[in-house]
Scaffold this active site. Structure first.
Site, short mmCIF file in Angstrom:
data_model
loop_
_atom_site.label_atom_id
_atom_site.label_comp_id
_atom_site.label_asym_id
_atom_site.label_seq_id
_atom_site.Cartn_x
_atom_site.Cartn_y
_atom_site.Cartn_z
CB SER A 57 -1.23 -0.03 1.20
OG SER A 57 -2.21 0.86 0.95
CG ASP A 186 -5.05 -1.76 0.50
OD1 ASP A 186 -3.62 -2.50 2.06
OD2 ASP A 186 -5.11 -0.49 0.87
#
Length: 342
Positions: A57, A186
């Protein structure tokens, strides 16, 4: 620099580089990526240069930026990137942008509230295009495969696609179909701090530096870090840093829920922290692993006056950069009183 110290404590920056490699793990944390950028700047200024990077991320964005050129100058540019208004617009869209996204979601049956193209443009501007495998410093980016329900670690693949997938917070950004044919989101859904993958690649003489930048960090060690999840009084230090005056037990800030999306995101943040804490617990006991001070430790040490309200609070970017740099510098100097090289 010396090799790993027992129990994963601070490392020395004296004299020569260690015999083994330095693997740097950069966890996710939204706006807290600015803290991470400041800490990395301090590491590079002290001569701690990663031989390989592992990111998820926001940590993947920082890792890609540095993998192109891991120098103090490049790290300084990275801290500037976090203050760039365009970066702020991508990570914390305005109310109008949210409204447009919500309208598009309702009228086109879309998969996300936000357009990922601005993020891709920022990546293209600052990271050399092409394949992850072509970056000067090896970079492994973590995503979550929606079809498999497991973490995937990518050492190759289109830079823009893989980074967009690793940052695709469900609901905000749409999933990305990667070269394996699967949809990815993610990496923090199941593996926000990919220390286990780094250990799988590490040799017996390598050291793994872990820089978690979550407000509810998952790398807290009982009795060592300010974010120790077990309720207790703070010990005499926080991850190697002396405590500042008048600091009580650390409690992660709670975002004020302003609507359905905020409630969903807040719930996701809580669930993700619990899952990731369990995932990394065993790896933290490996003597090759060294956990740098995270935001909780910097706050407890008096290096950060105001904690962000949440992972999308970009109002404290400059303070986070400074706190990350100060915490990492103090941590490096804590080992045997060694001086940090200029």
């Amino acid at each position: 620099m010396e090799g790993p110290t027992p129990a994963g404590g601070p490392v020395s920056t004296a004299d020569a580089r260690p015999a083994g490699r330095t693997l740097l793990v950069l966890g996710g944390g939204g706006a807290l990526g600015a803290y991470q950028a400041g800490a990395v700047r301090a590491l590079l200024r002290a001569g701690v240069v990663p031989d390989a990077l592992y990111g998820c991320s926001a940590g993947a964005l920082n890792g890609a930026f540095l993998a192109a050129e891991p120098t103090p100058e490049r790290a300084a540019a990275l801290t500037g990137w976090w203050s760039d208004p365009r970066t702020r617009a991508v990570l914390a869209p305005t109310g109008w942008a949210r409204l447009r996204g919500a309208t598009a979601l309702l009228t086109t049956r879309g998969l996300a509230l936000h357009d990922a193209r601005p993020l891709r443009r920022l990546v293209a501007e600052h990271v050399p295009g092409g394949d992850l495998a072509a970056l000067p410093v090896p970079l492994v980016v973590t995503t979550t495969c929606l079809d498999c329900g497991a973490a995937e670690h990518h050492a190759a693949g289109p830079v823009d696609d893989v980074l967009a997938a690793s940052c695709a917070l469900p609901g905000l950004f749409g999933p990305v179909r990667l070269g394996d044919g699967h949809l990815h989101v993610d990496g923090g859904v199941v593996c926000g701090v990919p220390v286990e993958r780094a250990l799988a690649d590490a040799g017996p003489d390598d050291r793994v530096l872990v820089l978690d930048c979550g407000l509810a960090p998952v790398t807290g060690r009982p009795g060592a870090c300010a974010a120790d999840p077990t309720p207790r009084e703070l010990a005499e230090e926080a991850c190697g840093l002396p405590l500042g005056p008048s600091r009580g037990a650390y409690v992660p800030p709670v975002e004020t829920a302003r609507g359905l999306v905020e409630v969903v995101l807040r719930s996701f943040t809580v669930a993700r922290a619990v899952a990731n804490r369990a995932a990394v617990a065993a790896a933290l006991g490996d003597p090759r692993v060294h956990v740098l001070p995270h935001v909780a430790d910097a706050w407890a040490a008096g290096l950060l006056e105001r904690l962000p309200a949440g992972p999308r609070d970009l109002g404290a970017t400059a303070a986070l950069v400074d706190a990350g740099a100060a915490a990492a510098t103090a941590w490096l100097g804590a080992s045997s009183g060694s001086a940090v090289p200029a």
